[in-house]
Design a protein around this motif. Structure first.
Motif, short mmCIF file in Angstrom:
data_model
loop_
_atom_site.label_atom_id
_atom_site.label_comp_id
_atom_site.label_asym_id
_atom_site.label_seq_id
_atom_site.Cartn_x
_atom_site.Cartn_y
_atom_site.Cartn_z
N THR A 1 15.52 24.63 1.83
CA THR A 1 14.43 24.80 0.85
C THR A 1 14.37 26.19 0.23
O THR A 1 14.18 26.31 -0.99
N PRO A 2 14.52 27.31 0.98
CA PRO A 2 14.37 28.63 0.35
C PRO A 2 15.35 28.90 -0.79
O PRO A 2 15.06 29.73 -1.67
N PHE A 3 16.50 28.23 -0.80
CA PHE A 3 17.48 28.51 -1.84
C PHE A 3 16.98 28.15 -3.24
O PHE A 3 17.47 28.70 -4.24
N TRP A 4 16.02 27.25 -3.33
CA TRP A 4 15.50 26.86 -4.64
C TRP A 4 14.75 28.00 -5.33
O TRP A 4 14.54 27.98 -6.55
N ILE A 5 14.35 29.00 -4.57
CA ILE A 5 13.57 30.10 -5.14
C ILE A 5 14.42 30.95 -6.09
O ILE A 5 13.90 31.70 -6.91
N TYR A 6 15.75 30.80 -6.01
CA TYR A 6 16.62 31.54 -6.92
C TYR A 6 16.43 31.13 -8.39
O TYR A 6 16.92 31.81 -9.30
N LEU A 7 15.73 30.05 -8.64
CA LEU A 7 15.41 29.67 -10.01
C LEU A 7 14.58 30.74 -10.73
O LEU A 7 14.54 30.77 -11.97
N ALA A 8 13.94 31.61 -9.98
CA ALA A 8 13.12 32.66 -10.58
C ALA A 8 13.93 33.54 -11.53
O ALA A 8 13.41 34.03 -12.54
N ALA A 9 15.21 33.74 -11.24
CA ALA A 9 16.02 34.62 -12.10
C ALA A 9 16.15 34.06 -13.51
O ALA A 9 16.08 34.81 -14.49
N ALA A 10 16.35 32.76 -13.64
CA ALA A 10 16.48 32.16 -14.97
C ALA A 10 15.17 32.28 -15.74
O ALA A 10 15.17 32.50 -16.97
N ILE A 11 14.05 32.14 -15.04
CA ILE A 11 12.75 32.26 -15.70
C ILE A 11 12.54 33.67 -16.24
O ILE A 11 12.06 33.87 -17.36
N ILE A 12 12.94 34.67 -15.47
CA ILE A 12 12.79 36.06 -15.91
C ILE A 12 13.76 36.39 -17.04
O ILE A 12 13.45 37.18 -17.94
#
Length: 411
Positions: free
Chosen positions: A176-187
């Motif tokens: 589950t924690p790996f999904w948090i890397y989506l934050a980079a695309a948002i930024i």
């Protein structure tokens, strides 16, 4: 400071809040890569520890990006100086998202480690460009020191959040924690519209008109050596805290407890970074020895006190020292660089710091094998930090490094 960039005359822009927020947020991505997974390391050990070399390879899931940063940050610095900042940053942010979330779909440790190589390569570009742009956009020594200090504060506060989020997400499974890397695309999306490429015609950088210059090796040699050692000491408690807590009796599956204690230590690191912004005028030559001394005290508490309370208190004290350490080392290395050398110097220092991080599990494994206990191994590193504090305290007092006007911070 204005709320956005201000156009003062043709070809001139002034950075504002939006640019600061985006660059500080981008600076958090390498921190995300290093701390997000620390609460689930015991779970990964349970899942993959039986694989050949699992005892060393599982911690490498966290540490191998640091090696890639060390190897590729100098090349990122070359690209930054020759081809520009913004395009490299945008490409790296989107690529970071893709390789970051990939382990959520993978089932073997070698495949996961391969994606972590990609994470490290993209982190090298992100960290180098964000730091370089901070120095580009805010060229006055006072503001430069301020924002380099804020970079540490924001990234460590983000680390606190990432550790807590990683611990909470880990309760749903290690994927589950790996999904948090989506934050980079948002930024990355607002970066496309709100950041700009500095150029030699832009008078917002007072160094922009100088001719191309070689890397100032004599000036940066000692900051690189200290950065290497500081990267190692900075990462010891980050990567070993979960194992120390498990050794002290915390269940490996109790990721909220592990993440909570790690988050407290990260808050202490943020407090140390904030303190740097208030005391930077004292001089890096005085702050660096204090930073290493605090790290030493924290690690020795873990050794001599032991148990969950000892690990918690020691990690907090050591974290405060790390918060002072990072902006002090970075200001010393890049605070007086010129436009044409800045990307390369930033890349070299980033490489040294993160290579120290990569070496952490290897060195700690060797020390632990030699002394027979992880807490004792942490204490040995604490002694090394104390020696570094003494040497720097005497050595830098007599040197001409980082004059006060280069590191002054008026916040």
């Amino acid at each position: 400071m204005a709320n956005t960039s201000v156009q003062t005359e043709p070809g001139t822009r002034r950075p504002g809040v939006l640019q600061a927020v985006l660059l500080l947020a981008g600076s958090c991505m390498p921190v995300l890569g290093s701390v997000l997974l620390t609460p689930i390391l015991p779970q990964l050990s349970a899942e993959f520890g039986g694989a050949p070399g699992g005892e060393i390879l599982v911690p490498m899931v966290v540490a191998i990006p640091a090696l890639m940063i060390a190897l590729f940050a100098p090349f990122a610095g070359q690209i930054v100086d020759r081809l520009g900042r913004k395009k490299l940053l945008i490409i790296a942010m989107f690529a970071y998202t893709l390789v970051g979330i990939a382990p959520a779909f993978l089932d073997t440790l070698p495949a996961i480690l391969a994606t972590r190589v990609g994470v490290g390569i993209t982190e090298a570009a992100i960290m180098t460009v964000c730091t370089t742009l901070i120095v580009d956009y805010w060229h006055e020594p006072e503001r430069r020191a301020k924002y380099l200090g804020l970079q540490t504060i924001v990234t460590t506060l983000a680390a606190t959040a990432f550790i807590a989020i990683g611990g909470a997400a880990g309760a749903a499974g290690w994927r589950t924690p790996f999904w948090i890397y989506l934050a980079a695309a948002i930024i990355a999306v607002p970066m496309i519209f709100l950041l700009w490429e500095p150029n030699k015609a832009d008078p917002t950088d007072s160094h922009a008109r100088a001719p191309k210059v070689p890397i100032p090796w004599r000036r940066i040699a000692m900051p690189l050596i200290v950065g290497l050692f500081g990267g190692f000491t900075f990462y010891v408690l980050v990567i070993e805290a979960s194992y120390l807590l498990v050794d002290a009796g915390v269940a490996p599956t109790d990721t909220p407890t592990i993440g909570g204690i790690a988050a407290l230590a990260s808050l202490a690191t943020a407090a140390g970074g904030f303190t740097f912004t208030r005391i930077a005028k004292v001089g890096v030559n005085r702050i660096l020895p204090v930073a290493f001394a605090l790290q030493a005290v924290g690690m020795l508490i873990i050794w001599f006190v032991g148990g969950v309370p000892g690990v918690a208190v020691g990690a907090i004290v050591g974290g405060a020292g790390s918060g002072l350490l990072l902006p002090s080392m970075l200001t010393w290395a890049v605070g007086s660089t010129r436009f044409e050398e800045r990307g390369r110097v930033t890349g070299l220092w980033t490489a040294a710091f993160f290579f120290g991080q990569f070496l952490t599990p290897i060195i700690m494994g060797a020390i632990t094998a030699a002394v027979g206990s992880l807490p004792v191994a942490v204490g040995v590193v604490g002694i090394a930090c104390a020696v570094a504090a003494i040497l720097l305290g005497f050595g830098l007092r007599k040197s001409n490094m980082a004059p006060a006007e280069e590191v002054t911070a008026t916040v």
